[in-house]
Scaffold this active site. Sequence first.
Site, PDB file in Angstrom:
ATOM      1  N   LEU A 170      35.264  43.106  33.379  1.00  0.00           N
ATOM      2  CA  LEU A 170      33.860  42.688  33.384  1.00  0.00           C
ATOM      3  C   LEU A 170      33.015  43.595  32.496  1.00  0.00           C
ATOM      4  O   LEU A 170      33.181  43.613  31.291  1.00  0.00           O
ATOM      5  CB  LEU A 170      33.331  42.648  34.827  1.00  0.00           C
ATOM      6  CG  LEU A 170      34.094  41.700  35.770  1.00  0.00           C
ATOM      7  CD1 LEU A 170      33.503  41.763  37.166  1.00  0.00           C
ATOM      8  CD2 LEU A 170      34.093  40.291  35.245  1.00  0.00           C
ATOM      9  N   ASP A 171      32.097  44.371  33.083  1.00  0.00           N
ATOM     10  CA  ASP A 171      31.175  45.189  32.296  1.00  0.00           C
ATOM     11  C   ASP A 171      31.740  46.568  31.961  1.00  0.00           C
ATOM     12  O   ASP A 171      30.986  47.496  31.674  1.00  0.00           O
ATOM     13  CB  ASP A 171      29.846  45.342  33.041  1.00  0.00           C
ATOM     14  CG  ASP A 171      29.061  44.039  33.073  1.00  0.00           C
ATOM     15  OD1 ASP A 171      29.267  43.207  32.186  1.00  0.00           O
ATOM     16  OD2 ASP A 171      28.256  43.858  34.010  1.00  0.00           O
ATOM     17  N   GLU A 172      33.053  46.717  32.010  1.00  0.00           N
ATOM     18  CA  GLU A 172      33.666  48.005  31.725  1.00  0.00           C
ATOM     19  C   GLU A 172      34.521  47.958  30.458  1.00  0.00           C
ATOM     20  O   GLU A 172      35.385  48.804  30.251  1.00  0.00           O
ATOM     21  CB  GLU A 172      34.501  48.456  32.926  1.00  0.00           C
ATOM     22  CG  GLU A 172      33.661  48.662  34.172  1.00  0.00           C
ATOM     23  CD  GLU A 172      34.469  49.190  35.341  1.00  0.00           C
ATOM     24  OE1 GLU A 172      35.555  49.748  35.107  1.00  0.00           O
ATOM     25  OE2 GLU A 172      34.017  49.048  36.491  1.00  0.00           O
TER      26      GLU A 172
END
Length: 294
Positions: free
Chosen positions: A237-239
């Site tokens: 995801l946002d990583e």
Amino acid sequence: MSAIPAVAAEPGREFVLTVSCADRRGIVHAVSGVMLELSMTILDSQQFADVRAGEFHLRMHLAREGSALPVAALDAAMADVATEFAMTYAAHDLSQRRRVLVMVSQHGHCLNDLLFRVESGSLPIEVPAIVSNHEDFRSLAEWHGIPFHHVPVTRDTKPAAEDELRRLVEHYSADTVALARYMQILSSGLCADFPGRIINIHHSLLPSFKGAKPYSQAHDRGVKVIGATAHYVTADLDEGPIIEQDFRRVDHRMSPAELASVGQELEAMAFSRALRWHAEHRVVLRGRRTIVFD
């Protein structure tokens, strides 16, 4: 910074060459020798030796003297040197710009900024289509003369919606997907289909607030810094690997609306820089991190 010109280069005249391999002596000398044989002028050359990993990375911005040169000829000319140094390399003709399919939901600040930069020639990409799970920006896309595709997403229709996205990427020959505040989580399967080809922008606050109204949450917690992060999308995801970040100091005098306004400005700037560096072949992906040549 040696930037890509606003007007597309003539085919076979300007190139970017990127090289990655194990670090050892003689790499730059060998590559420069090939460029000399091809009558190339090196407009800009940047390199990075990662001592910890034992890796070497190189980016050259090149101009061809004399007659035009097919990019395939540059690629072929590097073959022997690549074999000698066990290189991973790529040659890019700068007349062939990145084709970026843009996805958006209901927040238009990044989309507006991106389209303005493309229209003004400051962002060297082509936008063949805009895809959204809402109808809000159809008129904006039509005003710019860009095809707009409404692909609604629900829990039940998500697999079909992602199949439609795959079809649109192929139909428009898009090499990159830009999530300009597209508020749907992509499946791990879709992320795996386009490694290093999907770029996202999201608010990056300390602490990082998830869910609805992040700037109201930030205001309630009295944050002192707000920011934005542009990154490649992975199943994490946002990583995903970070391309660019921006931030600004704030204080208790700012309302949630003022924080949101500053945050949107930061998001648009970080997003456009990330897309530019991706388009100019400045980003080297190394696992979970990136090397970005300035």
